[in-house]
Motif scaffolding. Structure first.
Motif, PDB file in Angstrom:
ATOM      1  N   LEU A   1     -11.168 -35.370  11.151  1.00  0.00           N
ATOM      2  CA  LEU A   1     -11.415 -35.743  12.543  1.00  0.00           C
ATOM      3  C   LEU A   1     -10.095 -35.692  13.305  1.00  0.00           C
ATOM      4  CD1 LEU A   1     -13.885 -36.808  14.205  1.00  0.00           C
ATOM      5  CD2 LEU A   1     -13.010 -39.116  13.772  1.00  0.00           C
ATOM      6  N   HIS A   2     -10.068 -35.061  14.464  1.00  0.00           N
ATOM      7  CA  HIS A   2      -8.838 -35.016  15.273  1.00  0.00           C
ATOM      8  C   HIS A   2      -9.198 -35.234  16.744  1.00  0.00           C
ATOM      9  CE1 HIS A   2      -9.405 -30.840  16.929  1.00  0.00           C
ATOM     10  NE2 HIS A   2     -10.187 -30.736  15.851  1.00  0.00           N
ATOM     11  N   ASP A   3      -8.229 -35.719  17.497  1.00  0.00           N
ATOM     12  CA  ASP A   3      -8.506 -36.091  18.893  1.00  0.00           C
ATOM     13  C   ASP A   3      -8.482 -34.912  19.862  1.00  0.00           C
ATOM     14  OD1 ASP A   3      -5.820 -35.526  19.117  1.00  0.00           O
ATOM     15  OD2 ASP A   3      -5.197 -37.613  19.443  1.00  0.00           O
ATOM     16  N   GLY A   4      -8.180 -33.723  19.382  1.00  0.00           N
ATOM     17  CA  GLY A   4      -8.222 -32.534  20.226  1.00  0.00           C
ATOM     18  C   GLY A   4      -6.938 -32.216  20.947  1.00  0.00           C
ATOM     19  N   THR A   5      -5.901 -33.017  20.753  1.00  0.00           N
ATOM     20  CA  THR A   5      -4.640 -32.771  21.466  1.00  0.00           C
ATOM     21  C   THR A   5      -3.765 -31.749  20.763  1.00  0.00           C
ATOM     22  OG1 THR A   5      -3.590 -34.625  20.305  1.00  0.00           O
ATOM     23  CG2 THR A   5      -4.663 -35.098  22.426  1.00  0.00           C
ATOM     24  N   ALA A   6      -3.940 -31.559  19.475  1.00  0.00           N
ATOM     25  CA  ALA A   6      -3.083 -30.650  18.721  1.00  0.00           C
ATOM     26  C   ALA A   6      -3.572 -29.213  18.849  1.00  0.00           C
ATOM     27  CB  ALA A   6      -3.028 -31.069  17.255  1.00  0.00           C
TER      28      ALA A   6
ATOM     29  N   GLU B   1     -17.264 -33.193  19.234  1.00  0.00           N
ATOM     30  CA  GLU B   1     -17.948 -32.151  18.465  1.00  0.00           C
ATOM     31  C   GLU B   1     -18.825 -32.761  17.373  1.00  0.00           C
ATOM     32  OE1 GLU B   1     -14.557 -28.612  18.872  1.00  0.00           O
ATOM     33  OE2 GLU B   1     -14.556 -30.018  17.169  1.00  0.00           O
ATOM     34  N   ALA B   2     -18.303 -33.793  16.705  1.00  0.00           N
ATOM     35  CA  ALA B   2     -19.079 -34.453  15.659  1.00  0.00           C
ATOM     36  C   ALA B   2     -20.340 -35.081  16.243  1.00  0.00           C
ATOM     37  CB  ALA B   2     -18.225 -35.521  14.975  1.00  0.00           C
TER      38      ALA B   2
ATOM     39  N   ARG C   1     -21.911 -34.158  19.009  1.00  0.00           N
ATOM     40  CA  ARG C   1     -22.831 -33.105  19.438  1.00  0.00           C
ATOM     41  C   ARG C   1     -23.537 -32.472  18.241  1.00  0.00           C
ATOM     42  NH1 ARG C   1     -19.500 -30.574  22.131  1.00  0.00           N
ATOM     43  NH2 ARG C   1     -18.887 -28.928  20.670  1.00  0.00           N
ATOM     44  N   THR C   2     -22.802 -32.217  17.170  1.00  0.00           N
ATOM     45  CA  THR C   2     -23.408 -31.633  15.972  1.00  0.00           C
ATOM     46  C   THR C   2     -24.431 -32.583  15.365  1.00  0.00           C
ATOM     47  OG1 THR C   2     -21.330 -30.466  15.525  1.00  0.00           O
ATOM     48  CG2 THR C   2     -22.924 -30.605  13.722  1.00  0.00           C
ATOM     49  N   ALA C   3     -24.130 -33.868  15.352  1.00  0.00           N
ATOM     50  CA  ALA C   3     -25.075 -34.850  14.826  1.00  0.00           C
ATOM     51  C   ALA C   3     -26.362 -34.862  15.635  1.00  0.00           C
ATOM     52  CB  ALA C   3     -24.439 -36.234  14.817  1.00  0.00           C
ATOM     53  N   GLY C   4     -26.229 -34.690  16.972  1.00  0.00           N
ATOM     54  CA  GLY C   4     -27.426 -34.659  17.804  1.00  0.00           C
ATOM     55  C   GLY C   4     -28.290 -33.447  17.555  1.00  0.00           C
ATOM     56  N   GLU C   5     -27.668 -32.366  17.045  1.00  0.00           N
ATOM     57  CA  GLU C   5     -28.411 -31.137  16.801  1.00  0.00           C
ATOM     58  C   GLU C   5     -28.928 -31.034  15.369  1.00  0.00           C
ATOM     59  OE1 GLU C   5     -25.433 -28.310  17.713  1.00  0.00           O
ATOM     60  OE2 GLU C   5     -25.592 -28.531  19.906  1.00  0.00           O
ATOM     61  N   ASP C   6     -28.220 -31.681  14.436  1.00  0.00           N
ATOM     62  CA  ASP C   6     -28.543 -31.548  13.010  1.00  0.00           C
ATOM     63  C   ASP C   6     -28.770 -32.925  12.398  1.00  0.00           C
ATOM     64  OD1 ASP C   6     -28.529 -31.156  10.223  1.00  0.00           O
ATOM     65  OD2 ASP C   6     -27.209 -29.417  10.372  1.00  0.00           O
ATOM     66  N   LEU C   7     -30.014 -33.200  12.031  1.00  0.00           N
ATOM     67  CA  LEU C   7     -30.361 -34.519  11.495  1.00  0.00           C
ATOM     68  C   LEU C   7     -29.587 -34.834  10.230  1.00  0.00           C
ATOM     69  CD1 LEU C   7     -32.091 -37.060  11.540  1.00  0.00           C
ATOM     70  CD2 LEU C   7     -33.918 -35.773  10.409  1.00  0.00           C
ATOM     71  N   LYS C   8     -29.362 -33.842   9.364  1.00  0.00           N
ATOM     72  CA  LYS C   8     -28.652 -34.100   8.112  1.00  0.00           C
ATOM     73  C   LYS C   8     -27.200 -34.497   8.370  1.00  0.00           C
ATOM     74  CE  LYS C   8     -31.611 -31.108   5.339  1.00  0.00           C
ATOM     75  NZ  LYS C   8     -31.710 -29.895   4.478  1.00  0.00           N
ATOM     76  N   VAL C   9     -26.570 -33.880   9.371  1.00  0.00           N
ATOM     77  CA  VAL C   9     -25.209 -34.262   9.739  1.00  0.00           C
ATOM     78  C   VAL C   9     -25.181 -35.699  10.243  1.00  0.00           C
ATOM     79  CG1 VAL C   9     -23.301 -33.817  11.332  1.00  0.00           C
ATOM     80  CG2 VAL C   9     -24.478 -31.907  10.211  1.00  0.00           C
ATOM     81  N   GLN C  10     -26.175 -36.037  11.059  1.00  0.00           N
ATOM     82  CA  GLN C  10     -26.234 -37.396  11.588  1.00  0.00           C
ATOM     83  C   GLN C  10     -26.407 -38.416  10.476  1.00  0.00           C
ATOM     84  OE1 GLN C  10     -29.298 -38.133  14.570  1.00  0.00           O
ATOM     85  NE2 GLN C  10     -27.865 -39.426  15.691  1.00  0.00           N
ATOM     86  N   LEU C  11     -27.255 -38.113   9.496  1.00  0.00           N
ATOM     87  CA  LEU C  11     -27.453 -39.035   8.371  1.00  0.00           C
ATOM     88  C   LEU C  11     -26.157 -39.216   7.591  1.00  0.00           C
ATOM     89  CD1 LEU C  11     -30.927 -37.823   7.018  1.00  0.00           C
ATOM     90  CD2 LEU C  11     -30.444 -39.871   8.370  1.00  0.00           C
ATOM     91  N   GLY C  12     -25.403 -38.128   7.398  1.00  0.00           N
ATOM     92  CA  GLY C  12     -24.146 -38.246   6.674  1.00  0.00           C
ATOM     93  C   GLY C  12     -23.149 -39.116   7.414  1.00  0.00           C
TER      94      GLY C  12
ATOM     95  N   ALA D   1     -13.370 -45.504  13.856  1.00  0.00           N
ATOM     96  CA  ALA D   1     -14.186 -46.628  14.309  1.00  0.00           C
ATOM     97  C   ALA D   1     -14.965 -46.263  15.565  1.00  0.00           C
ATOM     98  CB  ALA D   1     -13.298 -47.849  14.558  1.00  0.00           C
ATOM     99  N   ALA D   2     -14.309 -45.569  16.487  1.00  0.00           N
ATOM    100  CA  ALA D   2     -14.990 -45.162  17.720  1.00  0.00           C
ATOM    101  C   ALA D   2     -16.129 -44.195  17.415  1.00  0.00           C
ATOM    102  CB  ALA D   2     -13.984 -44.516  18.670  1.00  0.00           C
ATOM    103  N   LEU D   3     -15.888 -43.271  16.487  1.00  0.00           N
ATOM    104  CA  LEU D   3     -16.948 -42.329  16.120  1.00  0.00           C
ATOM    105  C   LEU D   3     -18.120 -43.059  15.479  1.00  0.00           C
ATOM    106  CD1 LEU D   3     -18.033 -39.445  15.749  1.00  0.00           C
ATOM    107  CD2 LEU D   3     -16.828 -39.372  13.552  1.00  0.00           C
ATOM    108  N   ARG D   4     -17.837 -43.977  14.565  1.00  0.00           N
ATOM    109  CA  ARG D   4     -18.911 -44.728  13.913  1.00  0.00           C
ATOM    110  C   ARG D   4     -19.740 -45.483  14.933  1.00  0.00           C
ATOM    111  NH1 ARG D   4     -19.740 -46.437   8.955  1.00  0.00           N
ATOM    112  NH2 ARG D   4     -20.123 -48.540   9.752  1.00  0.00           N
TER     113      ARG D   4
END
Length: 820
Positions: free
Chosen positions: A88-93, A125-126, A128-139, A154-157
């Motif tokens: 996971l990265h904040d997109g600044t790099a 991105e995580a 958005r992908t979770a919203g599109e893919d149920l298996k990703v969201q479950l993981g 923590a923010a992602l969770r």
């Protein structure tokens, strides 16, 4: 490809050090189960943390975190589990720097040969992908920070959990459908001989789905026993990984003994029983949970304003429809009435179960638990009402299964039927059987419920169906042990002495009709007389006929067919005549049919084999198509040695499976010609593909009889070209004499592993022993062949005792000898 260089710090803590520590951890016998899985996850965390720290330092990147998801996120690493990781990265790099950073983590993992499921995403991105893919969201629901920016994780969770709860009305039906589709593909874990511990219904995937439902706050799974069941499945998977050295979830037959030993269990059956019990707990929890989810979603689908309109502004009260004394329906479930007093009403559990099954409704979890906690034990013998409610439950058909499982989940079945404990979750190591012993008994009662109109005492049929295999929990012949148990249970249930005797007879003789019909000559008076003597009355015979069909239908597709049904019906008809006072007549030589006579005349005229093939069909099925029951093959040829092995060998070469065989000499009118003609009547089926042409069969049969077709060599070549898969070693063949089966011939029984050419090898052995085969009765059940041969001396008389022993030895040696 060579992995990128990493710093000395990473190397010190990394590949070699981690691999050695991992190996030590996995080989320590003192540590297993949850502690080992947690320790392995912690060890892996430390290694990956060092890798990330070195990579971040080398790439000079900030705002990144390494996140464990899925099973690794839960801190549950089995020996060969994948590492599910999210960088996971904040997109600044810069994207190139992030790619280099990822390579410095992924390559050391790959270099150790560990399976890796990886991704690189920003939080957006995580999400958005979770919203599109149920298996990703479950993981991501199990996301856990391994190292790096903890605030980012923590923010992602928080976001993922909020999205999951907000989208639950949409995503949970999707998850339910995924679980159903997976169950259709993989089957039910609690009944499979080689189960997939993860994917089958009741396996680890379902426990993950239940955690996701709980995280939605929409419903929750029954907690009791669920955690322990999950630990059992994980422990078995750990042992499977260690014994095989592979990342597999399928508990194959040839590995079960090793896995049992790794877990310190007695044997493979003990292992399977533990797995089945765990799977049953998970499956029941899933049933209850998804029912609650659907109920809540259905209630939410009705707009609050509309509900208020019909209730005058007050919250609507759930409708309660009376079903039986102390039992009502509410919200599509069967619950206890407000006035019910289980502590004063010992019949209430059976009454509630019968009402639920008859209504086709589930028993509510709360009702079952209240009954289990407070209901009084039934007096012995049971009152008549209790016995009637049990019969009503069993007679409800398919809905009885779910109700029975609900009672069993809370221990109510073993409370009313203590002997049930020995068959509960007991595996059946026979490919013919679809179910465990206990579920097979319930399924037999379900099948018997459709046959109750055929018998005068449906109650005895249903109870006998429930008890017919109850002896499988005891050593020895299960029919003999079951008879004793059935007497005790039927007496306890409250049947009178004569009814108890009938139930005991049904249990003792539940295999009599099917075994006799498929392995004995029905034209032999001794066959019918023995059945009549064992059954004793027309009423019991009627019940046994229905029980036989129900038992076979509940066993599996290979156990019943129109052909088997017709044989059993014919046997019952003849036995009923004997029981009615008509003594079986001495058999006369059966007159050949018109076609048999035509073929015999042609064979006598030409001096060569004559063949005819006819497809046989049975009763129409629900789709209107008749049930295919095989092909009838008629062979007529002049009497000569070697007919049986030659014909059987030719059929084996053409991949035709023999279901039944009859060989008899036909006497033709003297004006037609002299000499005996043999007529073979075979019922065959193609192993795969289409049937061979009769002309090809005839040509090969002629060559086999002449000696120019070496059948053993051809079969051996085919076996060498297509070796059998590795599996459980089959027990050796067993050849015996059935001493009182016939007054006209000696009956040999051969039990062996079914294989191409088996009947050919038996025929060769009998031919070598210089005996005549009067008839053959072939029965194939899964991988087991049980064949009976009526043999005589050349003069047509039964064999002497010594001759019978010699023939048994010859056949046994012929089957044990390696194929030529």
């Amino acid at each position: 490809m060579t992995s990128p260089e990493v710093t000395t710090e990473a190397e010190d803590s990394g590949p070699s050090g981690y691999a050695a520590a991992r190996l030590r951890l996995l080989t320590e016998k003192a540590q297993s189960g949850p502690p080992r899985r947690a320790a392995l996850a912690e060890l892996t965390d430390e290694w990956l943390s060092a890798l990330l720290a070195a990579a971040v330092q080398a790439a000079d990147v900030r705002g990144v975190a390494l996140v464990a998801v899925g099973g690794y996120g839960r801190g549950e690493l089995s020996p060969r589990s994948d590492l599910d990781l999210l960088l996971l990265h904040d997109g600044t790099a810069d994207s190139g720097a992030i790619a280099t950073l990822a390579d410095r983590i992924w390559y050391p993992v790959w270099d150790l040969g560990l399976a890796l499921d990886h991704s690189v995403r920003t939080p957006a991105e995580a999400r958005r992908t979770a919203g599109e893919d149920l298996k990703v969201q479950l993981g991501l629901l199990d996301a856990r920070p391994v190292a790096g920016d903890l605030g980012l994780v923590a923010a992602l969770r928080t976001t993922v959990l909020a999205d999951w709860r907000n989208q639950a009305p949409k995503r949970l039906p999707e998850l339910d459908e995924l679980c159903r589709e997976r169950a259709e593909r993989q089957g039910e874990l609690q009944f499979l001989l080689e189960p997939d511990l993860k994917e089958a219904r009741g396996g680890l995937r379902d426990t993950t789905a239940l955690r996701a439902v709980a995280a939605s706050w929409l419903a929750d799974a029954p907690r009791e026993g669920l955690g322990e069941a999950r630990r059992t499945l994980l422990d078995v998977r750990d042992a499977l990984h260690l014994t095989t050295g592979r990342a597999t979830d399928r508990l194959a037959l040839q590995e079960q003994d090793q896995v049992a030993a790794e877990l310190g269990l007695l044997d493979a059956d003990t292992l399977l029983r533990q797995v089945y019990e765990a799977a049953r707990t998970v499956s029941y929890a899933a049933d209850v949970t998804w029912r609650e989810v659907n109920r809540v979603l259905k209630a939410r689908s009705v707009r609050p304003r509309l509900r208020a309109m019909f209730s005058g502004g007050r919250p609507p009260q759930p409708e309660r429809v009376p079903l039986a004394e102390g039992v009502v329906e509410q919200d599509g479930e069967v619950v206890l009435a407000r006035t019910a007093r289980p502590e004063r009403d010992p019949v209430l559990p059976l009454r509630a179960a019968a009402a639920a099954a008859q209504s086709g409704l589930p028993l509510s979890l709360h009702a079952v638990r209240r009954l289990a906690a407070t209901a009084r034990p039934l007096p012995v013998p049971w009152p008549a009402e209790a016995r009637e409610e049990l019969v009503t439950l069993l007679g409800a058909g398919e809905p009885a299964v779910a109700v029975w499982e609900a009672l069993e989940a809370e221990g109510l079945i073993t409370r009313v039927l203590p002997d049930w404990e020995r068959v509960r979750c007991r595996p059946q190591r026979n490919a013919v059987h679809t179910w465990t012993v206990d579920r097979h008994l319930v399924e037999t009662a379900v099948k018997a419920s459709a046959l109750t109109r055929r018998v005068g005492r449906p109650d005895l049929l249903l109870v006998a169906a429930l008890l017919h295999d109850i002896g499988k929990g005891w050593p020895g012949d299960h029919s003999v042990a079951g008879e004793t148990i059935a007497r005790d249970v039927a007496t306890r249930i409250g049947f009178d002495r004569s009814d108890v005797a009938v139930i005991a007879t049904l249990v003792r003789q539940h295999l009599l009709l099917i075994e006799t019909a498929t392995r004995r000559d029905l034209d032999d008076p001794a066959t019918v007389a023995s059945v009549a003597a064992a059954v004793g009355s027309v009423g019991t015979l009627e019940l046994l006929h229905a029980l036989t069909e129900a038992d076979a239908l509940a066993t599996g597709p290979a156990a019943w067919s129109s052909w088997r049904g017709s044989l059993v019906t014919e046997l019952v008809k003849r036995a009923a005549a004997v029981l009615a006072g008509d003594a079986p007549a001495e058999p006369e030589p059966a007159a050949p049919s018109a076609e048999q006579e035509r073929l015999a005349i042609e064979a006598l005229r030409t001096g060569e084999p004559v063949l005819a093939l006819h497809t046989q069909t049975g009763t129409p099925q629900p789709d209107g198509e008749p049930e295919p029951v095989g092909v009838e093959l008629l062979i007529a040829l002049p009497d000569q040695p070697g007919v049986l092995p030659a014909a059987a060998g030719v059929l084996a070469l053409h991949r035709l499976t023999v279901r039944a065989a009859d060989l008899r000499a036909v006497e033709l009118p003297s004006e037609i010609g002299t000499g005996q003609v043999l007529v073979l009547n075979w019922r065959v089926a193609a192993e795969y593909g289409s049937l061979p042409q009769a002309a090809r069969l005839r040509a090969d049969l002629v060559r086999a009889l002449e000696g120019s077709l070496n059948i053993p060599a051809r079969l051996a070549e085919r076996e060498a070209a297509y070796p059998r898969r590795r599996g459980v070693t089959a027990p050796p063949p067993r050849v015996t004499v059935a001493p009182t089966a016939s007054n006209l011939a000696t009956v040999l029984e051969v039990r062996a592993q079914d294989a191409p050419g088996l009947l050919h090898r038996i025929g060769r052995a009998l031919e070598g022993a210089k005996v005549r085969v009067r008839s053959a009765h072939v029965s194939t059940l899964g991988s087991n062949a049980v064949d009976a041969f009526y043999v005589t001396c050349v003069n047509g008389q039964p064999l002497s005792a010594q001759a019978a022993v010699d023939v048994v030895r010859a056949v046994d040696e012929g089957l044990r000898r390696p194929a030529e």
